[in-house]
Design an enzyme around this catalytic site. Structure first.
Site, PDB file in Angstrom:
ATOM      1  N   PRO A   2     -76.940  40.647 -41.348  1.00 21.43           N
ATOM      2  CA  PRO A   2     -76.317  41.099 -39.714  1.00 21.43           C
ATOM      3  C   PRO A   2     -76.472  42.004 -39.609  1.00 21.43           C
ATOM      4  CG  PRO A   2     -74.904  38.917 -40.395  1.00 21.43           C
ATOM      5  CD  PRO A   2     -76.100  39.344 -41.775  1.00 21.43           C
ATOM      6  N   GLU A   3     -76.417  43.257 -38.173  1.00 25.22           N
ATOM      7  CA  GLU A   3     -76.396  44.679 -38.754  1.00 25.22           C
ATOM      8  C   GLU A   3     -74.766  45.021 -37.679  1.00 25.22           C
ATOM      9  OE1 GLU A   3     -80.240  46.194 -37.254  1.00 25.22           O
ATOM     10  OE2 GLU A   3     -81.271  44.647 -38.590  1.00 25.22           O
TER      11      GLU A   3
END
Length: 271
Positions: A2-3
């Site tokens: 995830p970012e």
């Protein structure tokens, strides 16, 4: 993945509900990237004061010390009462008076680390080299351009490094560079002040829209209450190799940069 948008969306999905909770028990399964930093049983009896974010790290403030959580490449958190029995990829759990917080990470690149405070050596090692937060007022045009002028590497790689601006990540770097009309292979130091300002604005725009959409779900991402992100439906270039550009109709191209896929429009991003 995830970012930053996924990590912030995760934080927003449980932070208010866990704040003020007492930790009843804690559990660790298979080892993650780094040791927890104390016997897991010693987390019991502590109180959760709040949840913050720095880059892609979640900082769970306790009445004594704090937990640094990183979701790695495939991690996700769940929070609530009555979670199902632990599965093979569940590796950390806090049982609190407000519900259970559980980390699931199939690839085990994530981390949960306890430190006494943010000045602790390990906390400084993990957080000290992070760049400016892109959605904060500190992300100003002059400072961004000055930092880029010191970097010879391709602008896409500089964005991913995280020491100039933190948390942009692979998906959103490709999208921001498209919005700014900048070729991802261009040396960062060659960006003029006006082009750096366009890129700064594009980064903020893309990340803000991604956060509003709950992040991007390409495979199995969901926030702490099981909600999936929807930004993938707005992507202009990421994951669209060979498809027509939504602006000019040219075929989107994909290249490899630093073992990561980069997507761009050869017409809209000529230089």
């Amino acid at each position: 993945m995830p970012e930053l948008p996924e990590v912030e969306a995760t934080r927003l999905s449980f932070a208010d509900r866990i704040t003020g909770a007492g930790i009843v028990a804690a559990w660790c399964g298979k080892p993650l990237r780094w040791p927890l930093g104390l016997p897991v049983a010693r987390l019991a009896g502590r109180t959760v004061r709040g949840v913050r974010r720095r880059g892609k790290y979640l900082l769970v403030d306790l009445d004594t010390g704090l937990l640094l959580l990183h979701l790695g490449m495939s991690g996700s958190l769940s929070f609530g009462a009555g979670l199902p029995p632990r599965g093979a990829h569940d590796h950390f759990e806090l049982t609190t008076t407000h519900g259970t917080l559980r980390l699931n990470d199939p690839r085990r690149f994530g981390a949960v680390v306890w430190v006494p405070d943010e000045d602790a050596p390990l906390a400084r090692k993990l957080l000290g080299g992070l760049g400016v937060e892109p959605l904060s007022e500190d992300f100003d045009a002059a400072g961004f351009h000055a930092a880029l002028k010191t970097r010879k590497a391709a602008i896409k790689q500089v964005l991913l490094a995280g020491d100039v601006v933190v948390g942009v990540g692979n998906i959103y770097a490709s999208e921001a560079l498209f919005l700014a009309g900048i070729r991802p292979t261009l040396s960062a130091m060659r960006l003029s002040r006006p082009r750096a300002e366009r890129l700064r604005a594009a980064i903020r725009d893309v990340l803000s829209r991604a956060l509003a959409a709950g992040g991007t779900t390409l495979r199995n991402y969901s926030n702490a209450v099981g909600e999936r992100g929807n930004f993938q439906f707005e992507a202009k270039v990421y994951g669209r190799d060979g498809q027509p550009c939504r602006v000019c109709g040219a075929a989107i191209k994909a290249i490899r940069q630093g073992q990561r896929a980069t997507f761009f429009c050869p017409n809209c991003q000529k230089t």
